[in-house]
Design a protein around this motif. Structure first.
Motif, short mmCIF file in Angstrom:
data_model
loop_
_atom_site.label_atom_id
_atom_site.label_comp_id
_atom_site.label_asym_id
_atom_site.label_seq_id
_atom_site.Cartn_x
_atom_site.Cartn_y
_atom_site.Cartn_z
N LYS A 233 -1.73 5.86 0.19
CA LYS A 233 -1.84 7.03 0.79
C LYS A 233 -0.77 7.99 0.30
O LYS A 233 -0.96 9.11 0.74
CB LYS A 233 -2.12 6.96 2.39
CG LYS A 233 -3.46 6.10 2.77
CD LYS A 233 -3.69 6.50 4.15
CE LYS A 233 -4.94 5.53 4.69
NZ LYS A 233 -5.85 5.29 4.03
N ASN A 234 0.37 7.37 0.06
CA ASN A 234 1.52 8.27 -0.47
C ASN A 234 1.43 8.50 -1.76
O ASN A 234 2.24 9.06 -2.55
CB ASN A 234 2.82 7.78 0.28
CG ASN A 234 3.37 6.68 -0.71
OD1 ASN A 234 2.41 5.78 -0.95
ND2 ASN A 234 4.63 6.45 -0.59
N SER B 259 -12.24 8.61 -3.65
CA SER B 259 -13.29 7.59 -3.46
C SER B 259 -14.34 7.63 -4.22
O SER B 259 -14.89 6.45 -4.59
CB SER B 259 -13.72 7.74 -1.90
OG SER B 259 -12.84 8.04 -0.95
N ASP C 170 0.76 -1.38 -0.13
CA ASP C 170 -0.13 -0.18 -0.02
C ASP C 170 0.94 1.28 0.00
O ASP C 170 0.62 2.20 0.39
CB ASP C 170 -1.04 -0.14 1.22
CG ASP C 170 -0.31 0.17 2.55
OD1 ASP C 170 0.92 -0.03 2.69
OD2 ASP C 170 -0.96 -0.06 3.56
N ARG C 171 1.93 1.23 -0.47
CA ARG C 171 2.86 2.42 -0.70
C ARG C 171 3.66 2.17 -2.09
O ARG C 171 4.12 1.19 -2.58
CB ARG C 171 4.01 2.28 0.38
CG ARG C 171 3.51 2.48 1.68
CD ARG C 171 4.53 2.94 2.81
NE ARG C 171 5.30 3.92 2.37
CZ ARG C 171 4.94 5.38 2.78
NH1 ARG C 171 3.65 5.61 3.29
NH2 ARG C 171 5.70 6.39 2.46
N PRO D 158 -5.10 11.98 -1.87
CA PRO D 158 -4.46 10.86 -1.87
C PRO D 158 -5.41 9.60 -2.22
O PRO D 158 -6.57 9.78 -2.17
CB PRO D 158 -3.98 10.52 -0.56
CG PRO D 158 -5.12 11.45 0.34
CD PRO D 158 -5.36 12.46 -0.43
N HIS D 159 -4.87 8.63 -2.77
CA HIS D 159 -5.62 7.22 -2.90
C HIS D 159 -6.03 6.65 -1.63
O HIS D 159 -5.09 6.81 -0.63
CB HIS D 159 -4.57 6.27 -3.64
CG HIS D 159 -5.34 5.15 -4.21
ND1 HIS D 159 -5.55 4.13 -3.37
CD2 HIS D 159 -5.96 4.71 -5.33
CE1 HIS D 159 -6.25 3.06 -4.06
NE2 HIS D 159 -6.59 3.45 -5.21
N PRO D 160 -7.03 6.09 -1.36
CA PRO D 160 -7.45 5.75 -0.09
C PRO D 160 -6.65 4.65 0.50
O PRO D 160 -6.40 4.38 1.88
CB PRO D 160 -9.02 5.03 -0.39
CG PRO D 160 -9.69 5.93 -1.57
CD PRO D 160 -8.20 6.04 -2.35
N GLN D 161 -6.17 3.59 -0.40
CA GLN D 161 -5.23 2.55 0.34
C GLN D 161 -3.78 2.83 0.02
O GLN D 161 -3.09 2.68 0.85
CB GLN D 161 -5.67 1.25 -0.44
CG GLN D 161 -6.74 0.47 -0.19
CD GLN D 161 -7.94 0.98 -0.67
OE1 GLN D 161 -8.31 1.55 -1.80
NE2 GLN D 161 -9.12 1.28 0.30
N LEU E 6 -0.68 10.76 -4.52
CA LEU E 6 -1.54 11.99 -4.64
C LEU E 6 -2.04 12.28 -6.02
O LEU E 6 -1.31 12.31 -6.86
CB LEU E 6 -1.06 13.19 -3.58
CG LEU E 6 -1.24 13.06 -2.35
CD1 LEU E 6 -0.69 11.99 -1.61
CD2 LEU E 6 -0.70 14.51 -1.84
N SER F 201 -12.15 17.89 -0.16
CA SER F 201 -12.67 16.52 0.03
C SER F 201 -13.46 15.97 -1.07
O SER F 201 -13.58 14.83 -1.32
CB SER F 201 -13.25 16.54 1.33
OG SER F 201 -12.26 17.09 2.41
#
Length: 388
Positions: free
Chosen positions: A331-332, A374, A183-184, A326-329, A334, A369
């Motif tokens: 997260k780093n 999402s 997830d990175r 950011p992507h929800p999963q 953008l 937001s």
């Protein structure tokens, strides 16, 4: 090479993000990766370079209002010589009977955000603009202030020049891959064979944003769409002409001693652009634009087309709206993508917003937001109705 932030795309969106990161006090290392440092084919420099508050949703209005405030204090922000030739000529968006309910709803949203937009019937519009034909027109929304056009290249150069004093590494390269571990995202590969280790990766790749996201194994419904811009001369000079948008989608505005027009691309069959195709489609002017102009502004029956250009812009096929944050999963990773034709005017606001998110952990100035990823994952459209 290791960087705390790697920004993919160095035109106005990427440059704005880098600029505001430093303005917000970010002291980490930043790489700004751009494959076309002359910006010959960039959406930024090939756009019609205009700004408006006439959107259908409050969030888009607020993004442009941030940039408008920046325009009002350019010299304070970038120095005494800062000038982008901003001409506050307004927008005039026309509607027939069928388009009136949407025009009214949009106007209510704009008024609620404090925009200086007046809604007038056809008779009032012709009194205001005697050169206008109201054939087929029921009403129009006119921006009396806070809307107009400017020099896109000059605006980009203000940011790029300011970045030189802000300890940013400019890297001229094409991104060929993005490494991801679970997830990175961990690094970016570029076409000279080098690898940039990255703490955060920001996708500001404009029309190529979908391809860049795919390199990280992430779906983004953004593709390049070709748009043509035509220049013509006319005997009559209308100094009071705003950027006029006909109900057909055709637009026209003055540019010095000539006029600029476009908006003729048909919705049906409009798809991803050939990355190498920057050739203007002249039949669109002769067969689609000119007949509309001749009806809407009778003096334009006799005009002389002179030149044209074509550019690509980042079209969000889900809802013609930006994807920011950011992507929800992952997260780093953008996003700052999918502006669908209004990226230039919203770039400073998005740069400020993402900088606040990275430095402070949340939006402070403009809440983005609603533009989050999402909705893409859920297939839930957040639709902007006023796309030009």
């Amino acid at each position: 090479m290791r960087y705390d932030v790697v920004i993919i795309g160095g035109a106005i969106v990427g440059s704005s993000i880098a600029y505001y990161l430093r303005e917000e006090g970010f002291s980490g290392s930043i790489a700004l990766v751009e494959r076309d440092p002359q910006f010959a084919h960039a959406a930024t420099t090939l756009s019609c370079a205009s700004i408006r508050q006439q959107f259908s949703i409050p969030e888009n209005i607020r993004l442009s209002q941030f940039t408008l405030k920046l325009f009002r204090r350019l010299k304070e922000e970038f120095g005494a010589d800062a000038d982008i030739g901003f001409r506050e000529g307004g927008y005039l968006i026309l509607a027939g009977e069928n388009g009136l309910p949407i025009l009214k709803a949009n106007h209510e949203a704009q008024m609620a955000e404090g925009a200086d937009i007046v809604l007038e019937d056809a008779e009032a519009l012709v009194r205001r603009f005697p050169w206008l034909s109201a054939e087929g027109i029921t009403a129009g929304a006119y921006g009396r202030s806070g809307e107009g056009w400017f020099d896109a290249h000059a605006m980009l150069m203000l940011f790029r020049k300011a970045l030189r004093a802000k300890n940013i590494d400019f890297i001229t390269a094409d991104v060929t891959g993005i490494e991801r571990q679970g997830d990175r995202v961990t690094g970016v590969s570029i076409d000279n064979g080098e690898r940039l280790e990255a703490g955060i990766v920001v996708n500001a790749a404009g029309p190529n944003a979908g391809k860049v996201s795919a390199m990280a194994g992430l779906a983004l419904p953004v593709e390049p769409r070709k748009r043509n811009v035509f220049i013509f001369e006319a005997r009559e000079k209308y100094d009071d002409m705003p950027l006029l948008v006909d109900p057909s989608g055709i637009y026209v505005r003055p540019e010095g001693s000539v006029y600029i027009s476009g908006g003729a691309e048909p919705e049906e069959g409009d798809g991803p652009a050939d990355p190498a195709d920057f050739e203007p489609d002249w039949p669109l002017f002769e067969e689609v634009i000119w007949p509309v102009l001749a009806i809407r502004i009778p003096a334009f029956e006799a005009i002389k087309p002179t030149r044209a250009w074509a550019g690509h812009y980042d079209y969000n096929t889900l809802d013609q709206n930006a994807v920011i944050g950011p992507h929800p999963q992952v997260k780093n990773f953008l996003f700052a993508n999918g502006f669908s034709g209004h990226g230039l005017q919203q770039a400073p606001a998005v740069g400020k917003a993402l900088a606040e998110l990275i430095v402070h952990g949340g939006y402070r100035t403009v809440d983005c937001s609603a533009f989050g990823y999402s909705r893409v994952a859920e297939g839930r459209a957040f639709r902007e109705l006023n796309v030009i």
